[in-house]
Scaffold this motif. Structure first.
Motif, PDB file in Angstrom:
ATOM      1  N   SER A 109      55.875  48.349  27.981  1.00 12.93           N
ATOM      2  CA  SER A 109      54.776  47.383  28.029  1.00 12.93           C
ATOM      3  C   SER A 109      54.630  46.783  29.422  1.00 12.93           C
ATOM      4  CB  SER A 109      54.996  46.283  26.991  1.00 12.93           C
ATOM      5  OG  SER A 109      56.079  45.443  27.357  1.00 12.93           O
ATOM      6  N   ILE A 110      55.733  46.695  30.168  1.00 11.24           N
ATOM      7  CA  ILE A 110      55.643  46.233  31.562  1.00 11.24           C
ATOM      8  C   ILE A 110      54.820  47.228  32.374  1.00 11.24           C
ATOM      9  CG2 ILE A 110      56.953  45.768  33.669  1.00 11.24           C
ATOM     10  CD1 ILE A 110      59.248  44.802  31.930  1.00 11.24           C
TER      11      ILE A 110
ATOM     12  N   LYS B 116      49.398  48.743  34.848  1.00  9.03           N
ATOM     13  CA  LYS B 116      48.226  49.613  34.957  1.00  9.03           C
ATOM     14  C   LYS B 116      46.917  48.833  34.881  1.00  9.03           C
ATOM     15  CE  LYS B 116      50.728  53.514  32.923  1.00  9.03           C
ATOM     16  NZ  LYS B 116      50.804  54.339  34.139  1.00  9.03           N
ATOM     17  N   GLY B 117      47.022  47.523  34.570  1.00  7.43           N
ATOM     18  CA  GLY B 117      45.830  46.690  34.572  1.00  7.43           C
ATOM     19  C   GLY B 117      45.227  46.535  35.956  1.00  7.43           C
ATOM     20  N   TYR B 118      46.017  46.829  37.003  1.00  9.32           N
ATOM     21  CA  TYR B 118      45.490  46.783  38.367  1.00  9.32           C
ATOM     22  C   TYR B 118      44.681  48.028  38.708  1.00  9.32           C
ATOM     23  CZ  TYR B 118      48.661  42.863  39.355  1.00  9.32           C
ATOM     24  OH  TYR B 118      49.297  41.649  39.365  1.00  9.32           O
ATOM     25  N   LEU B 119      44.789  49.075  37.895  1.00  8.55           N
ATOM     26  CA  LEU B 119      44.183  50.363  38.224  1.00  8.55           C
ATOM     27  C   LEU B 119      42.822  50.531  37.565  1.00  8.55           C
ATOM     28  CD1 LEU B 119      47.406  52.535  37.808  1.00  8.55           C
ATOM     29  CD2 LEU B 119      46.463  51.562  39.912  1.00  8.55           C
ATOM     30  N   PRO B 120      41.967  51.373  38.147  1.00  8.97           N
ATOM     31  CA  PRO B 120      40.617  51.554  37.600  1.00  8.97           C
ATOM     32  C   PRO B 120      40.618  52.479  36.380  1.00  8.97           C
ATOM     33  CG  PRO B 120      40.894  52.951  39.519  1.00  8.97           C
ATOM     34  CD  PRO B 120      42.150  52.128  39.409  1.00  8.97           C
TER      35      PRO B 120
ATOM     36  N   LYS C 106      48.765  39.668  36.305  1.00 10.07           N
ATOM     37  CA  LYS C 106      50.034  39.185  36.864  1.00 10.07           C
ATOM     38  C   LYS C 106      50.852  38.457  35.796  1.00 10.07           C
ATOM     39  CE  LYS C 106      51.814  35.666  40.042  1.00 10.07           C
ATOM     40  NZ  LYS C 106      51.457  34.636  41.051  1.00 10.07           N
ATOM     41  N   TYR C 107      50.190  37.570  35.047  1.00  8.05           N
ATOM     42  CA  TYR C 107      50.915  36.801  34.047  1.00  8.05           C
ATOM     43  C   TYR C 107      51.278  37.643  32.825  1.00  8.05           C
ATOM     44  CZ  TYR C 107      49.863  32.691  36.824  1.00  8.05           C
ATOM     45  OH  TYR C 107      49.795  31.774  37.844  1.00  8.05           O
ATOM     46  N   ALA C 108      50.472  38.662  32.537  1.00 11.77           N
ATOM     47  CA  ALA C 108      50.809  39.572  31.444  1.00 11.77           C
ATOM     48  C   ALA C 108      52.086  40.352  31.773  1.00 11.77           C
ATOM     49  CB  ALA C 108      49.653  40.537  31.183  1.00 11.77           C
TER      50      ALA C 108
END
Length: 425
Positions: free
Chosen positions: A268-269, A274-278, A316-318
């Motif tokens: 999950s980390i 991967k939330g930074y990726l398109p 970041k917080y996730a």
């Protein structure tokens, strides 16, 4: 034709009722330990809850896998449009639109696959939790089964004690009537008989309560009055503490579940990173739109790149939350390992101590029986006292209860050791 169908339905219902009655506990049944365990695994609500958790995990895998498939949405609209000052139409008219939208994720840098992997690990964890639930229920059945057996044997000892005091009372009264003894022997024997009767009532109530506890462990509300097979566990398999502990760390389903949850949190980390990726996706639309007089067809197809430039630091917080959850899981795993160590050690030592008490209990019972026979002989010949017989009977009663407790304690300790090392069956 309808009568034949009705007959078949009635036949099925009667067969089902007969089958249910066969499986139900009947009055006077003598249940083995395995029958009690089978009943619990079939009826206990905790089993159904654990099974539901597995099905829930399977559904979440399906939800996570949805990202592999195209999303198709149909939209249909209707509007009643009034005349506007700039419009060439002076009367209200109807406006219709029908559109079919398709969207397919082409590449998301492994977000979907990672989500699927996490849910698969969650399912494996749920399966391990199911085995842990099963193991706990089996232990509970064994504990209550042996408690019921202990109560049953204790009730038999109490009844035997009443019979012995009754015999002594009859003998004392006979000796008093023939002038061999004084009235005090009769009174003393009568008091002891009454006290033994009270102890018998308590033992009978303890057996009824033990049956209720066994019913609860089997997951049944109430049953006909049954009995249990008189069979304590007496095998003394030789296993070292270190071997037992190693087996526990390797086979315990709860520690396996904790490891799987920890692995899922590690993934999950990565998923949150991967939330930074398109995300690259393809889309297509096809539809009609127009009024009562004309309908225009339109379509489009294309590729979209969605890049999260700024999301309010949510990613970041996730990630920070996922790391904190992983730290908690690691701490819980270490705490569980310590708990397992204590469980194995306690069960191992209690099992050893109870086995030694069994051997000593056999000797004490034999000695108590011999002592009572001697006391009766002395009393019958007039050289012994009533107090001597009473003392001998009480000692024999206590010896038998000690022996029964040792048998029960060893069986329970063995069951707890099996549970502690993950070998419950």
């Amino acid at each position: 034709m309808n009568k034949k169908i009705l007959f078949l339905i009635l036949l099925i219902l009667l067969f089902s009722k007969s089958l249910w009655a066969t499986d139900a506990i009947q009055k006077g049944d003598v249940l083995t330990l395995q029958q009690c365990i089978d009943t619990a695994l079939k009826n206990h609500p905790a089993i159904n809850a654990a099974t539901g958790a597995i099905r829930q995990s399977e559904s979440k895998i399906g939800q996570a896998s949805a990202g592999y498939y195209p999303q198709i949405v149909f939209q249909s609209g209707y509007s009643r449009v009034g005349p506007a000052a700039t419009s060439m139409r002076s009367d209200p008219y109807n406006y219709y639109s029908d559109t079919l939208n398709l969207n397919q994720t082409l590449f998301d840098f492994g977000k979907t696959s990672t989500s699927v992997d996490i849910e698969k690990l969650s399912k494996q964890s749920a399966e391990a939790d199911f085995h842990e639930t099963t193991s706990s229920i089996i232990l509970m059945v064994k504990e209550t089964y042996y408690s019921f057996l202990k109560a049953k044997m204790s009730e038999a000892v109490a009844q035997e004690t009443v019979n012995q005091f009754q015999q002594h009372y009859d003998m004392a009264r006979t000796f008093f009537e023939t002038g061999k003894n004084s009235k005090i022997d009769v009174t003393s024997a009568e008091v002891n008989l009454s006290d033994a009767g009270v102890q018998l009532i308590s033992a009978q109530n303890a057996m009824r309560i033990a049956r209720v506890n066994l019913n609860k462990a089997m997951g049944v509300i109430s049953t006909a009055e049954y009995n249990v097979q008189e069979a304590f566990y007496l095998e003394h398999a030789d296993i070292s503490f270190d071997a037992a502990l190693a087996q526990a760390y390797e086979n315990r389903p709860d520690i396996l579940s904790t490891r799987l949850k920890k692995n899922a949190l590690e993934k999950s980390i990565n998923l949150n990173k991967k939330g930074y990726l398109p995300v690259i996706s393809g889309n297509a639309t096809y539809g009609y739109a127009g009024d009562d007089t004309s309908m225009d067809k339109s379509w489009s197809a294309g590729i979209a790149l969605t890049f999260p430039l700024f999301t309010g630091f949510s990613t970041k917080y996730a990630i920070a939350e996922a790391r904190a959850n992983l730290d908690i899981a690691k701490a819980n795993e270490e705490s569980l390992r310590q708990t397992i160590y204590l469980e194995v050690q306690s069960a191992y030592l209690n099992r050893k101590e109870a086995f030694e008490r069994i051997e000593a209990g056999r000797i004490i019972v034999r000695q108590g029986e011999e002592n009572l026979e001697l006391a009766r002989g002395r009393y019958a010949t007039g050289v012994g006292s009533s107090i001597e017989i009473t003392d001998a009977m009480i000692k024999l009663n206590n010896a038998k209860m000690t022996y029964i407790s040792a048998l029960s304690d060893f069986s329970v300790a063995q069951a707890r050791l099996e549970k502690a090392i993950g070998a419950q069956k």
